[in-house]
Design a protein around this motif. Sequence first.
Motif, PDB file in Angstrom:
ATOM      1  N   UNK A   1       0.910   2.589  -0.666  1.00  0.00           N
ATOM      2  CA  UNK A   1       1.418   1.712   0.395  1.00  0.00           C
ATOM      3  C   UNK A   1       0.892   0.303   0.187  1.00  0.00           C
TER       4      UNK A   1
ATOM      5  N   UNK B   1      -2.076  -2.835 -10.027  1.00  0.00           N
ATOM      6  CA  UNK B   1      -0.976  -2.372  -9.179  1.00  0.00           C
ATOM      7  C   UNK B   1      -0.555  -3.430  -8.173  1.00  0.00           C
TER       8      UNK B   1
ATOM      9  N   UNK C   1       8.064   7.637  -0.917  1.00  0.00           N
ATOM     10  CA  UNK C   1       7.169   8.401  -1.787  1.00  0.00           C
ATOM     11  C   UNK C   1       7.664   9.831  -1.960  1.00  0.00           C
TER      12      UNK C   1
ATOM     13  N   UNK D   1       3.557   6.505  -9.694  1.00  0.00           N
ATOM     14  CA  UNK D   1       3.350   5.094  -9.346  1.00  0.00           C
ATOM     15  C   UNK D   1       4.424   4.216  -9.991  1.00  0.00           C
TER      16      UNK D   1
ATOM     17  N   UNK E   1      -2.287   6.066   7.305  1.00  0.00           N
ATOM     18  CA  UNK E   1      -1.785   6.931   6.250  1.00  0.00           C
ATOM     19  C   UNK E   1      -2.682   8.163   6.143  1.00  0.00           C
ATOM     20  N   UNK E   2      -2.114   9.258   5.658  1.00  0.00           N
ATOM     21  CA  UNK E   2      -2.911  10.481   5.545  1.00  0.00           C
ATOM     22  C   UNK E   2      -4.094  10.294   4.606  1.00  0.00           C
TER      23      UNK E   2
ATOM     24  N   UNK F   1      -1.388   8.001  -0.867  1.00  0.00           N
ATOM     25  CA  UNK F   1      -0.405   7.351  -0.002  1.00  0.00           C
ATOM     26  C   UNK F   1      -0.873   5.950   0.398  1.00  0.00           C
TER      27      UNK F   1
ATOM     28  N   UNK G   1       7.312   4.009   3.870  1.00  0.00           N
ATOM     29  CA  UNK G   1       6.622   4.266   2.602  1.00  0.00           C
ATOM     30  C   UNK G   1       6.635   5.762   2.302  1.00  0.00           C
ATOM     31  N   UNK G   2       6.332   6.548   3.320  1.00  0.00           N
ATOM     32  CA  UNK G   2       6.296   8.000   3.121  1.00  0.00           C
ATOM     33  C   UNK G   2       7.635   8.526   2.623  1.00  0.00           C
TER      34      UNK G   2
ATOM     35  N   UNK H   1      -3.677  -4.413   3.666  1.00  0.00           N
ATOM     36  CA  UNK H   1      -2.363  -3.785   3.807  1.00  0.00           C
ATOM     37  C   UNK H   1      -2.414  -2.342   3.338  1.00  0.00           C
ATOM     38  N   UNK H   2      -1.898  -1.468   4.186  1.00  0.00           N
ATOM     39  CA  UNK H   2      -1.671  -0.118   3.693  1.00  0.00           C
ATOM     40  C   UNK H   2      -2.828   0.843   3.822  1.00  0.00           C
ATOM     41  N   UNK H   3      -3.971   0.376   4.295  1.00  0.00           N
ATOM     42  CA  UNK H   3      -5.098   1.300   4.315  1.00  0.00           C
ATOM     43  C   UNK H   3      -5.163   2.095   5.602  1.00  0.00           C
TER      44      UNK H   3
END
Lengths: 252, 445
Positions: free
Chosen positions: A100, B395, A124, A158, B444-445, A96, A120-121, B439-441
Amino acid sequence: MLSIRDLSVGVEGKTIVRHLNLEVRAGEVHAVMGPNGSGKSTLAQALAGHPAYAVTGGEVTYLGRDLLAMSPEDRARAGLFLAFQYPIEIPGVSNAAFLKAAINEQRAARGLDELDAMDVLERLEQKLQLVEMDKSFLSRPVNEGFSGGEKKRNEILQMAVLEPTLAILDETDSGLDIDALKIVAQGVNRLRRPDNAIILVTHYQRILQYVEPDHVHVLFDGRIVKSAGKELALELERRGYDWIRDEVGAVA
Amino acid sequence: MTSIGAGTDRYLAEFESLERGADRAPAWLAALRREAMARFAERGFPTTRDEDWRYTNLGPLAATPFRAAGAVASLNLSSETVDRAAIGPSAWPRLVFVDGRYAPEHSSRQRLPGGACLSSLAEAMTTDPELVQRHLARHAHWDADVFAALSTAFVQDGAFLHIPAETAITAPIELLLLTTVPGALAQPRILVVAGPHSRFTVVERYVGLTDDTCFVNAVTEMVVGPGASVDHYVLQEQGASTFHMATIHAALERDSAFSTCEATFGARLARTTLTVRFGGEGGRGSLAGLYVTSGRQHVDHHVTVDHAVPRCSSRQLYKGVLDGSARAVFNGRVIVRPDAQKTDASQTNKHLLLSDGVEVDSKPQLEIFADDVKCTHGAAEGQLAPEAIFYLRSRGLDDTAARRLLTLGFVREVVDRITVEPIRSYLDRTLEARLGTERGSKEMP
């Protein structure tokens, strides 16, 4: 969309791809087939910008831009996506968090707002269904402890999330059981739109039963030696690659 | 080098003035201090010829004339400054120490259940003299460890925490130890006594409010009673020129559970000498640490787990991220004594090297004298994998973002052990800041 002219690529001083030419237009699906060692993966990696693959000649234009002058991340941000033959394990980074970061880097490059964790979740979770993956997939570290099939499906996830303009799948079909193969094929077909293009790099004809290519190319010794419609794939499946070798040898 | 210890003269002088002063220590403590001072004077600061200090040069520390913090005025701190430095909300019980001295005006001792005691050590010597005398300086090896000796010689004040039997406390108890005065030696002393079947969390939070040279010599002794469960955190963000020496000793009694997790970000030289000793069967110890260093920082961990009795388990996980010309030393000693059958011990130490200028000395030291045991150890060091960097770049992450995400991934294993908020989010935040934003780290789970 993609125009490859006279491209040569080497790895560790050894030339693998030699004077290769390929035209891919929007809306097309191209299958690039060839025996082991013919240069399929080298072509795929070079297009994605892997630093270990040195372009020694030729040019590549992507959406009117000089692709070879772009960094790997700029290629990705411009909509190019490579599904890896051997996806990389990233310990400690959840799927995730990884996705993200990728989504938001690409959005930022296109001048779009960052998506927050909830957005985002949501996105996804929709895509997870497409690849028939459980939600727990998202909290697992990227590819770590994944089976071969899970890794490939993760590549398709992805791809589905990033919605590339040009997707290059490097032997994504290899080693998959029939169910996983269908899932991958479905993912590819979903991406198929008039404004997108797909290059399927594959050793086998199998996946082409589910994803119908517009063009089939045979890569041999770093060169495209034969191009035709989808019937070529069937012929390769029936006759193997040896007759190509004979034919090329005869020409040379 | 044994008769007159290097760099000890000025400490002797300080000690004599302390003895002459108005400090009315009980006889047992005065005797203890004198003994410890004699020990310190005899040994002096270790040199690199000392096996335990082989890779850590204390020359600059021994050569700097520090003044005892008692002799210098500390900064007057606003409550905003204190709150900012603290990890927990003000609802957590909190003791604040400024340059080693108790600051009651910034402390809050409310909300502890009856029988529990959170106080300054000086107070406890009056209110709980028997308990203090029984445990203070009885666990940390001041006879063998110079820094424990130096601390014991000057022990005056500190933190005292006693949680009685069968008492569980939900809110973590925070000990906030601030360093403010350049050139000062602060010697925080912490004594934690966990009664049988008690359960609580204690946080040692070190923050440097000055980037000038300071010397902090902290000693923590913890007694984990039968069946008790204690979670211990050390979160260290000293100033860039501080020498931070920490001695931690946990004595685990029968069926107790002890976890300690340390995050080291600050100080020019940080040394942790951690000892966990199993004194009763069925004990469980979890020891974890992460350190993120750069510049010329030097971080040294000497961890000893002493399996003195059967059927105890210990887990060590230490991870370091080194950048610039940073240096890390890790010495993980596991002793399994002859009677300690059914011991289950593991040790992992990994380093991520972000630059070519860093240096790591990691050494496992297993001393196993029992035969029916399970002991594993592993050490690894390496750089970020180029293939992983390329994967992330393919990515859309740029090189810097890719490296940050991978580095955060490397330490995640330690961070994931922490479930207590806001410690967890503090660590996430600090790592983000130290390793750059990404960004994004987060979240989140």
